[in-house]
Design an enzyme around this catalytic site. Structure first.
Site, PDB file in Angstrom:
ATOM      1  N   GLY A 248       0.975  -1.203   0.060  1.00  0.00           N
ATOM      2  CA  GLY A 248       0.076  -0.009   0.195  1.00  0.00           C
ATOM      3  C   GLY A 248       0.838   1.299  -0.161  1.00  0.00           C
TER       4      GLY A 248
ATOM      5  N   TRP B 104       2.412   3.088  -2.258  1.00  0.00           N
ATOM      6  CA  TRP B 104       2.068   3.872  -3.507  1.00  0.00           C
ATOM      7  C   TRP B 104       0.521   4.460  -3.172  1.00  0.00           C
ATOM      8  CZ3 TRP B 104       3.566   2.902  -8.997  1.00  0.00           C
ATOM      9  CH2 TRP B 104       4.968   2.995  -9.346  1.00  0.00           C
TER      10      TRP B 104
ATOM     11  N   ASP C  54      -4.695  -5.901  -5.765  1.00  0.00           N
ATOM     12  CA  ASP C  54      -3.359  -6.960  -5.749  1.00  0.00           C
ATOM     13  C   ASP C  54      -3.811  -8.320  -5.541  1.00  0.00           C
ATOM     14  OD1 ASP C  54      -0.081  -6.082  -4.970  1.00  0.00           O
ATOM     15  OD2 ASP C  54      -0.650  -8.306  -4.558  1.00  0.00           O
TER      16      ASP C  54
ATOM     17  N   ASP D 245      -6.321 -11.757  -8.967  1.00  0.00           N
ATOM     18  CA  ASP D 245      -5.113 -11.549  -9.857  1.00  0.00           C
ATOM     19  C   ASP D 245      -5.542 -10.716 -11.015  1.00  0.00           C
ATOM     20  OD1 ASP D 245      -3.476 -12.318 -11.767  1.00  0.00           O
ATOM     21  OD2 ASP D 245      -3.459 -14.500 -11.433  1.00  0.00           O
TER      22      ASP D 245
ATOM     23  N   ASP E 248       2.948  -1.082 -10.249  1.00  0.00           N
ATOM     24  CA  ASP E 248       4.285  -1.690  -9.751  1.00  0.00           C
ATOM     25  C   ASP E 248       3.893  -3.162  -9.799  1.00  0.00           C
ATOM     26  OD1 ASP E 248       6.558  -0.877  -8.668  1.00  0.00           O
ATOM     27  OD2 ASP E 248       5.862  -1.302  -6.450  1.00  0.00           O
TER      28      ASP E 248
ATOM     29  N   LYS F 151       6.397   0.229 -13.915  1.00  0.00           N
ATOM     30  CA  LYS F 151       7.670  -0.466 -13.369  1.00  0.00           C
ATOM     31  C   LYS F 151       8.010  -1.482 -14.501  1.00  0.00           C
ATOM     32  CE  LYS F 151       8.217  -3.269  -9.996  1.00  0.00           C
ATOM     33  NZ  LYS F 151       8.385  -3.585  -8.620  1.00  0.00           N
TER      34      LYS F 151
END
Length: 219
Positions: free
Chosen positions: A60, A62, A80, A96, A121, A161
């Site tokens: 958490g 970000w 997530d 997922d 991310d 990312k």
């Protein structure tokens, strides 16, 4: 299971990491918070009133930064595969991201009009087999980009990312085909030995979806 030499070295590095220490001192859930802070300080991604989607949000860090910088005005939706401790002001979906059912559930939860910013991310669990890990990582980058193209406003932004490797240049070319502006960022909190960098795409091209479709069709 007995810790390996590699895991012991990682733990020593982690414990002594100045950003880990700073995160604990300042109440952030992750050292990754400082990566987003630095990028936002430079590129002004987060502003009150925005709708932000945080992909790969746990634990958490970000979402915390986004919450602070939206100043209570706007909406944050996080997802997530792992659970995340509740964060006031953040709507969390556990699942997922690569599961089509979960992806559709996320899309259905988005407000209209579309969102302002998608943060990703996402990273796969590392197997140690370089080619396999790179392929899994690339799959996540492309899935996140596909979601961004479908969900952000025409002038929206996408921060993802990625890792240097065999698929990196192809993905950069795809990002350039999808966004009018593309910038690369390597924040100070990203470890020097890490191959990770962050790609920031701004403003969708008019043919963004067709460029993405051509890429997916060529795979």
């Amino acid at each position: 299971m007995k810790p390996t030499r590699t895991s012991k070295a990682w733990m020593r590095e982690h414990v002594n990491d100045p950003f880990v220490k700073k995160a604990k001192l300042e109440g952030y859930r992750s050292r990754a918070s400082y990566k987003l802070m630095e990028i936002d300080d430079r590129d002004k991604l987060l502003m009150p009133g925005m709708t932000v989607v945080d992909l790969g949000a746990t634990p958490g860090g970000w979402s915390q930064v986004a919450k602070e910088r939206l100043k209570g005005k706007g909406r944050i939706i996080a997802i997530d595969i792992l659970p995340m401790d509740p964060l006031v002001g953040v709507d969390f979906l556990q699942g997922d991201f690569n599961d089509p059912v979960i992806r559709q559930k996320l899309m259905d939860s988005l407000p209209q009009p579309k969102v302002d910013l998608v943060l990703s991310d996402l990273a796969p669990n590392i197997s140690g087999v370089a080619l396999y890990d790179q392929a899994r990582a690339t799959e996540l980058w492309v899935a996140a980009l596909e979601f961004a193209v479908q969900s952000v406003k025409p002038n929206g932004q996408f921060l993802v990312k990625v890792f240097h490797g065999i698929d990196f240049e192809d993905f950069v070319r795809l990002m350039r085909a999808v966004f009018v502006t593309l910038q690369t960022r390597k924040p100070a909190a990203s470890r020097d030995r890490s191959t990770e960098v962050y790609l920031l795409g701004k403003t969708l091209r008019e043919n963004a979806q067709s460029a993405l479709d051509r890429y997916l069709g060529a795979e």
